[in-house]
Design an enzyme around this catalytic site. Structure first.
Site, PDB file in Angstrom:
ATOM      1  N   ASP A 134      -2.541   7.789  14.101  1.00 34.22           N
ATOM      2  CA  ASP A 134      -2.122   7.143  12.854  1.00 34.22           C
ATOM      3  C   ASP A 134      -1.180   5.979  13.138  1.00 34.22           C
ATOM      4  O   ASP A 134      -0.562   5.897  14.205  1.00 34.22           O
ATOM      5  CB  ASP A 134      -1.407   8.153  11.951  1.00 34.22           C
ATOM      6  N   LYS A 190      -3.525   4.951   8.280  1.00 31.67           N
ATOM      7  CA  LYS A 190      -3.531   5.121   6.830  1.00 31.67           C
ATOM      8  C   LYS A 190      -2.120   4.807   6.352  1.00 31.67           C
ATOM      9  O   LYS A 190      -1.205   5.589   6.566  1.00 31.67           O
ATOM     10  CB  LYS A 190      -3.928   6.535   6.424  1.00 31.67           C
ATOM     11  N   MET A 248       7.560   8.464   0.541  1.00 32.66           N
ATOM     12  CA  MET A 248       6.673   7.446  -0.030  1.00 32.66           C
ATOM     13  C   MET A 248       7.158   6.990  -1.407  1.00 32.66           C
ATOM     14  O   MET A 248       6.375   6.864  -2.344  1.00 32.66           O
ATOM     15  CB  MET A 248       5.230   7.968  -0.098  1.00 32.66           C
TER      16      MET A 248
END
Length: 252
Positions: free
Chosen positions: A35, A56, A168
Site C-alpha cells: 500500500d 489506495k 481519515m
C-alpha cells in the site's frame, strides 16, 4: 514455501515498529502487494520478492479493491506465498477482515499479522496516553469516512466518556466538529491533530474542539493524519516523549 496469503500490518511508518512475525512472513514472501502508506524501508525484509504497488489513498487515484483481491488469488493459486502489506493494522480500517474472509471462501490459506495502528503510535510519540487513570477509561477508534457516506452517531460518540481517535478525518473536520458539538461534547474539549504518525516528519497541533477547524487551517494539516479528542489530549507527558525520541536515536 507453499501457497498462502499473509495480510500484514506494517505499522504507522517507523520501520522499527514492525513486529518480528511480520519480518518472518516477509522473508517467506514471493510476491508482496504494498500500500501507499507503507514505509519503503520495510521492503528490506523481502529482497527476494516481487513487489507490486496497489495503493489506495483517499482523494487520489486508487487501485480497485476487486483487482487487488483477484491479484492475491491469482498468485496464490499459482502456488506462491503472497504478502499483502498494509499501513497500520490490517484489521483497523484496513479491510483485513473482509480480504481474509474472501480469500478463505476461495480456498486460500490466509493469516493476519497485526501491526501498530497510527492512532496509538502518533499519540504516544506526542506524549499522549490514550487511556489515563482518572482521566480516560477507554478509547474509541472511528473513521470519518464510511463506505456508504452514512452519518456517524455523533451523540453516542460525544457521550461515550472515552478518548476518541478519528482516522481519515482531515477532509471532514467540520463534520466531525459540528457532529460532536451537536452531540453534547464540550466546546473546550482538548484536541490533538497528528500528521505523519511515527515518521521523522511527524507534526502535531494541540487545539480544542471549538477551534479545531481554524487551527487546522493555520497549521495546514494534511493527510495522513489522526485526531485525538478528549481530556488526554491536554496532557503532555514530556518524559514519555523524551524516551521515545531517545530510543529512536539509538542512545543510552
Amino acid at each position: 514455501m507453499h501457497a498462502k496469503v499473509w495480510l500484514i500490518g506494517a505499522g504507522p511508518g517507523d520501520p522499527e515498529l514492525l513486529t518480528l512475525k511480520a519480518v518472518r512472513a516477509l522473508a517467506e514472501a514471493e510476491v508482496v502487494l504494498i500500500d501507499d502508506l507503507v514505509n519503503p524501508q520495510i521492503l528490506e525484509h523481502c529482497p527476494q520478492a516481487r513487489v507490486i504497488a496497489v495503493g489506495k489513498r483517499g482523494g487520489c487515484r486508487s487501485t480497485p479493491q476487486a483487482f487487488i483481491a483477484r491479484l492475491m488469488l491469482r498468485h496464490a493459486r499459482q502456488g506462491r506465498c503472497v504478502a499483502r502489506l498494509k499501513g497500520g493494522d490490517p484489521c483497523i480500517f484496513g479491510r483485513g477482515g473482509e480480504e481474509a474472509a474472501w480469500l478463505q471462501a476461495h480456498g486460500i490459506e490466509t493469516e493476519l499479522v497485526n501491526g501498530i495502528t497510527a492512532g496509538l503510535a502518533g499519540a504516544t510519540q506526542c506524549g499522549i496516553s490514550l487511556t489515563l487513570r482518572g482521566i480516560s477509561r477507554g478509547v474509541t477508534l472511528v473513521t470519518a469516512h464510511t463506505q456508504d457516506d452514512s452519518p456517524l452517531n455523533w451523540q453516542a460518540l460525544a457521550q461515550s466518556g472515552t478518548t476518541l481517535v478519528v482516522y481519515m478525518g482531515v477532509s471532514k473536520l467540520e463534520e466531525v466538529q459540528q457532529g460532536l458539538l451537536a452531540g453534547g461534547l464540550a466546546a473546550h474539549t482538548p484536541v490533538a491533530m497528528i500528521e505523519n504518525a511515527s515518521l521523522p516528519q511527524q507534526r502535531e497541533r494541540r487545539s480544542s474542539l471549538v477551534r479545531m477547524c481554524l487551527d487546522a487551517a493555520h497549521f495546514k494539516l494534511r493527510s495522513p493524519a489522526i485526531l485525538v479528542i478528549g481530556e488526554v489530549a491536554a496532557v503532555d507527558n514530556s518524559a514519555a516523549r523524551l524516551q521515545w525520541t531517545t530510543v529512536r536515536r539509538g542512545c543510552n
